[in-house]
Scaffold this active site. Structure first.
Site, PDB file in Angstrom:
ATOM      1  N   GLU A  46      38.096  84.697  25.220  1.00 40.40           N
ATOM      2  CA  GLU A  46      38.513  83.358  24.809  1.00 40.40           C
ATOM      3  C   GLU A  46      37.501  82.722  23.864  1.00 40.40           C
ATOM      4  O   GLU A  46      37.873  82.027  22.914  1.00 40.40           O
ATOM      5  CB  GLU A  46      38.739  82.463  26.035  1.00 40.40           C
ATOM      6  CG  GLU A  46      39.988  82.803  26.831  1.00 40.40           C
ATOM      7  CD  GLU A  46      41.272  82.630  26.043  1.00 40.40           C
ATOM      8  OE1 GLU A  46      41.286  81.854  25.061  1.00 40.40           O
ATOM      9  OE2 GLU A  46      42.277  83.260  26.399  1.00 40.40           O
ATOM     10  N   TYR A  98      41.256  73.619  26.543  1.00 42.57           N
ATOM     11  CA  TYR A  98      42.097  74.808  26.408  1.00 42.57           C
ATOM     12  C   TYR A  98      41.454  76.023  27.079  1.00 42.57           C
ATOM     13  O   TYR A  98      42.103  76.738  27.858  1.00 42.57           O
ATOM     14  CB  TYR A  98      42.373  75.118  24.934  1.00 42.57           C
ATOM     15  CG  TYR A  98      42.819  76.540  24.749  1.00 42.57           C
ATOM     16  CD1 TYR A  98      44.123  76.919  25.034  1.00 42.57           C
ATOM     17  CD2 TYR A  98      41.913  77.525  24.359  1.00 42.57           C
ATOM     18  CE1 TYR A  98      44.518  78.238  24.923  1.00 42.57           C
ATOM     19  CE2 TYR A  98      42.298  78.843  24.244  1.00 42.57           C
ATOM     20  CZ  TYR A  98      43.601  79.193  24.529  1.00 42.57           C
ATOM     21  OH  TYR A  98      43.987  80.503  24.431  1.00 42.57           O
ATOM     22  N   ASP A 144      47.380  75.673  22.701  1.00 42.44           N
ATOM     23  CA  ASP A 144      46.696  76.033  21.468  1.00 42.44           C
ATOM     24  C   ASP A 144      47.698  75.863  20.330  1.00 42.44           C
ATOM     25  O   ASP A 144      48.792  75.312  20.521  1.00 42.44           O
ATOM     26  CB  ASP A 144      46.143  77.462  21.541  1.00 42.44           C
ATOM     27  CG  ASP A 144      47.247  78.513  21.587  1.00 42.44           C
ATOM     28  OD1 ASP A 144      48.426  78.158  21.795  1.00 42.44           O
ATOM     29  OD2 ASP A 144      46.930  79.710  21.414  1.00 42.44           O
TER      30      ASP A 144
END
Length: 222
Positions: A30, A113, A131
């Site tokens: 991520e 996020y 996102d």
């Protein structure tokens, strides 16, 4: 979800549907995926995991070595944050990533996020994520005709995502939404004929799929 089970891309950090991914691998992926395409990240991810296979290994690494391996990915603050986050996790959490999104957001480099992605994908927590891909899918599904990046609209999208994410397999659902935006509901050329949600899509019904989502006008850079 049925579409995702059948069509999802096999990625080195991604578990098969119905299984939870390794938290450390989700964290690394991520951070790398922020501002960077999947195709670019795969090679860096594999080399990173080969060098530092656990969060404890990464915590003990020298920052210089982490930055050197990161070279070419850009946005080097991500590498520093990842290294710092590993050190915090080892020092304060016994080497295990916290599961709650609120705790994850206290770590360096982890925002709303990323915390939601880790909590849902790695730990099965019912947390939404928004996102660019998810925002585009929602904006088209509901034919939202105000700029999706306007702060109040962004909050509305987060609220919608929170209502949609299921208690069962929230990580798979979130990845399905992202995968749909990345592979079919793309910005310039949405493949509506192959989309599992096309019959429900208001933008598709109104012929607006190529016009949405709207964006705030940007001032020309000097």
């Amino acid at each position: 979800m049925a579409w995702y089970h059948a069509q999802h891309r096999r990625l080195p950090w991604r578990a098969e549907p119905g299984r939870r991914a390794d938290p450390y691998q989700v964290l690394v992926s991520e951070l790398m995926l922020q501002q960077t395409q999947v195709s670019t990240v795969v090679g860096y991810f594999n080399r990173f995991l080969a060098r530092w296979p656990s969060i404890g290994n990464l915590a003990q690494a020298r920052e210089h070595d982490v930055l050197h391996l990161w070279q070419g990915l850009g946005y080097y603050s991500r590498a520093r944050h990842l290294h710092q986050a590993a050190q915090v996790v080892v020092r304060e959490y016994g080497g295990r990533l916290p599961q709650a999104a609120a705790e994850l957001r206290q770590l360096p480099g982890i925002g709303r996020y990323t915390a939601g992605a880790i909590a849902s994908i790695a730990f099965g927590r019912r947390e939404p994520i928004v996102d660019g891909n998810v925002a585009r899918v929602l904006a088209r599904m509901l034919a939202i005709q105000v700029p999706a990046d306007r702060p109040d609209v962004r909050e509305h999208l987060w609220s919608l995502a929170g209502q949609l994410v299921p208690a069962a397999h929230p990580g798979d659902f979130n990845q399905a939404m992202m995968e749909l935006g990345a592979t079919l509901c793309t910005p310039a050329a949405p493949q509506c004929a192959a989309c599992p949600l096309s019959a429900l899509c208001v933008a598709r019904r109104r012929g607006l799929e190529r016009q949405l989502p709207l964006r705030l006008a940007r001032r020309a850079p000097q």
